[in-house]
Design a protein around this motif. Structure first.
Motif, PDB file in Angstrom:
ATOM      1  N   ILE A  39       0.852  -1.187   0.000  1.00  0.00           N
ATOM      2  CA  ILE A  39       0.000   0.000   0.000  1.00  0.00           C
ATOM      3  C   ILE A  39       0.890   1.240   0.000  1.00  0.00           C
ATOM      4  O   ILE A  39       1.754   1.394   0.882  1.00  0.00           O
ATOM      5  N   GLY A  40       0.729   2.109  -0.984  1.00  0.00           N
ATOM      6  CA  GLY A  40       1.417   3.393  -0.979  1.00  0.00           C
ATOM      7  C   GLY A  40       2.919   3.315  -0.863  1.00  0.00           C
ATOM      8  O   GLY A  40       3.547   4.209  -0.271  1.00  0.00           O
ATOM      9  N   GLY A  41       3.520   2.267  -1.419  1.00  0.00           N
ATOM     10  CA  GLY A  41       4.967   2.129  -1.340  1.00  0.00           C
ATOM     11  C   GLY A  41       5.446   1.385  -0.118  1.00  0.00           C
ATOM     12  O   GLY A  41       6.631   1.050  -0.019  1.00  0.00           O
ATOM     13  N   GLY A  42       4.562   1.108   0.831  1.00  0.00           N
ATOM     14  CA  GLY A  42       4.915   0.345   2.020  1.00  0.00           C
ATOM     15  C   GLY A  42       4.237  -1.012   2.002  1.00  0.00           C
ATOM     16  O   GLY A  42       3.645  -1.417   0.991  1.00  0.00           O
ATOM     17  N   VAL A  43       4.332  -1.720   3.116  1.00  0.00           N
ATOM     18  CA  VAL A  43       3.721  -3.040   3.208  1.00  0.00           C
ATOM     19  C   VAL A  43       2.901  -3.131   4.482  1.00  0.00           C
ATOM     20  O   VAL A  43       3.223  -2.512   5.500  1.00  0.00           O
ATOM     21  N   ILE A  72      -3.089   6.191   5.931  1.00  0.00           N
ATOM     22  CA  ILE A  72      -3.241   5.420   7.160  1.00  0.00           C
ATOM     23  C   ILE A  72      -4.601   4.727   7.186  1.00  0.00           C
ATOM     24  O   ILE A  72      -4.731   3.584   7.623  1.00  0.00           O
ATOM     25  N   GLY A  73      -5.620   5.403   6.658  1.00  0.00           N
ATOM     26  CA  GLY A  73      -6.947   4.804   6.601  1.00  0.00           C
ATOM     27  C   GLY A  73      -6.980   3.567   5.733  1.00  0.00           C
ATOM     28  O   GLY A  73      -7.641   2.573   6.068  1.00  0.00           O
ATOM     29  N   ARG A  74      -6.271   3.588   4.614  1.00  0.00           N
ATOM     30  CA  ARG A  74      -6.223   2.416   3.741  1.00  0.00           C
ATOM     31  C   ARG A  74      -5.549   1.241   4.440  1.00  0.00           C
ATOM     32  O   ARG A  74      -5.979   0.088   4.298  1.00  0.00           O
ATOM     33  N   VAL A  75      -4.500   1.538   5.196  1.00  0.00           N
ATOM     34  CA  VAL A  75      -3.802   0.469   5.915  1.00  0.00           C
ATOM     35  C   VAL A  75      -4.707  -0.108   7.003  1.00  0.00           C
ATOM     36  O   VAL A  75      -4.841  -1.329   7.152  1.00  0.00           O
ATOM     37  N   VAL A  76      -5.341   0.760   7.758  1.00  0.00           N
ATOM     38  CA  VAL A  76      -6.249   0.303   8.815  1.00  0.00           C
ATOM     39  C   VAL A  76      -7.394  -0.512   8.226  1.00  0.00           C
ATOM     40  O   VAL A  76      -7.798  -1.546   8.786  1.00  0.00           O
ATOM     41  N   ASP A  77      -7.909  -0.104   7.081  1.00  0.00           N
ATOM     42  CA  ASP A  77      -8.985  -0.855   6.437  1.00  0.00           C
ATOM     43  C   ASP A  77      -8.535  -2.266   6.081  1.00  0.00           C
ATOM     44  O   ASP A  77      -9.323  -3.222   6.157  1.00  0.00           O
TER      45      ASP A  77
END
Length: 273
Positions: A39-43, A72-77
């Motif tokens: 996600i967004g360049g991270g994992v 951060i919302g995408r990661v939490v989702d």
């Protein structure tokens, strides 16, 4: 350490962790509840049956895409979609946005422990010595290597040893072990990404600690990294609290690894929102 960018140091750690979990066999993923995504360049890495919390983490953010409320919302989702109730965000302080306090408060991210990132040029590494033999792991010893790693960490073994052993087939992982005669007593792994070699999976059985095993494993991996064309060695470990030394950190400092920066862990739990 100005020559080694934070982006490279964070990126190799994120990729190492991603490969550790994503390479597990489908049966092991089902057993442990493993799910991974970029996600967004991270994992973002999720293991539902990880009682230690170590393997549930989101990291590598802030370089390909800025850290924002939306990111951060995408990661939490992702963690919500997996039914996961706890994870740790590991984001370098230098890429946190000015409104980070508002973002982390909105998602209930609470501050936790710190990690310290260390690195050095391969030629600046100081070899360590030990009476133990250090050798690359042979195919027939992979399961034992994974088992010793988790026993050294004091972590559960069931399912996780198979997960770790699966990395043996990845061309960029180079597992090594220290032996006392016919007994494997300590482990370490080198993950190579371009000119950077990540030192990881450092563990020693309790009864064999303070015998130089980790120093010897660090030295052998530094030699191997140089042979493979790496210019840099990088690793991370917990930043000790006052009055509570971290032997692993001391070994790294003695070997020539220098602190680059410290990074706070931010813990997410749905009940904290």
């Amino acid at each position: 350490m100005a020559d080694l960018s934070t982006a490279l140091a964070e990126g190799v750690e994120a990729e190492t962790m991603y490969q550790y979990e994503s390479m597990a066999a489908p049966s092991v993923k089902a057993q442990l509840g493993i799910a991974t995504t970029r996600i967004g360049g991270g994992v973002a890495l999720s293991i539902l049956h990880d009682v230690t919390g170590f393997w549930n983490k989101a990291l590598g953010f802030g370089f390909e895409e800025p850290v924002t409320y939306e990111l951060i919302g995408r990661v939490v989702d992702f963690y919500r979609s997996q039914g996961n109730t706890r994870t740790t965000f590991q984001i370098a302080h230098s890429v946190l946005p000015p409104d980070w306090e508002e973002i982390r408060a909105a998602f209930g991210l609470r501050p936790a422990s710190h990690y310290v990132k260390l690195a050095c040029r391969v030629e600046d590494f100081w070899p360590g010595e030990s009476k133990l033999d250090v050798e690359p792991v042979r195919p027939e010893d992979v399961r034992q290597w994974a088992t010793v790693t988790f026993r050294g960490f004091g972590m559960p073994e069931e399912g996780f040893t198979e997960m770790l052993a699966a990395t043996y087939d990845h061309p960029d992982f180079h597992p090594l072990a220290a032996w006392d005669g016919d007994t494997m007593v300590a482990t370490g792994s080198l993950f190579v990404r371009g000119e950077v070699g990540a030192l990881t999976a450092d563990a020693t059985l309790r009864e064999y600690r303070n015998q130089g095993a980790q120093s010897a494993l660090l030295a052998r991996r530094a030699e191997l990294a140089a042979e493979l064309g790496c210019r840099w060695l990088v690793t991370e470990t917990g930043l000790p609290q006052e009055g509570r030394p971290n032997p692993s950190l001391n070994n790294m400092l003695r070997a020539g690894l220098l602190p680059m920066y410290s990074r706070r862990n931010w813990v997410w739990e749905p009940d904290g929102e």
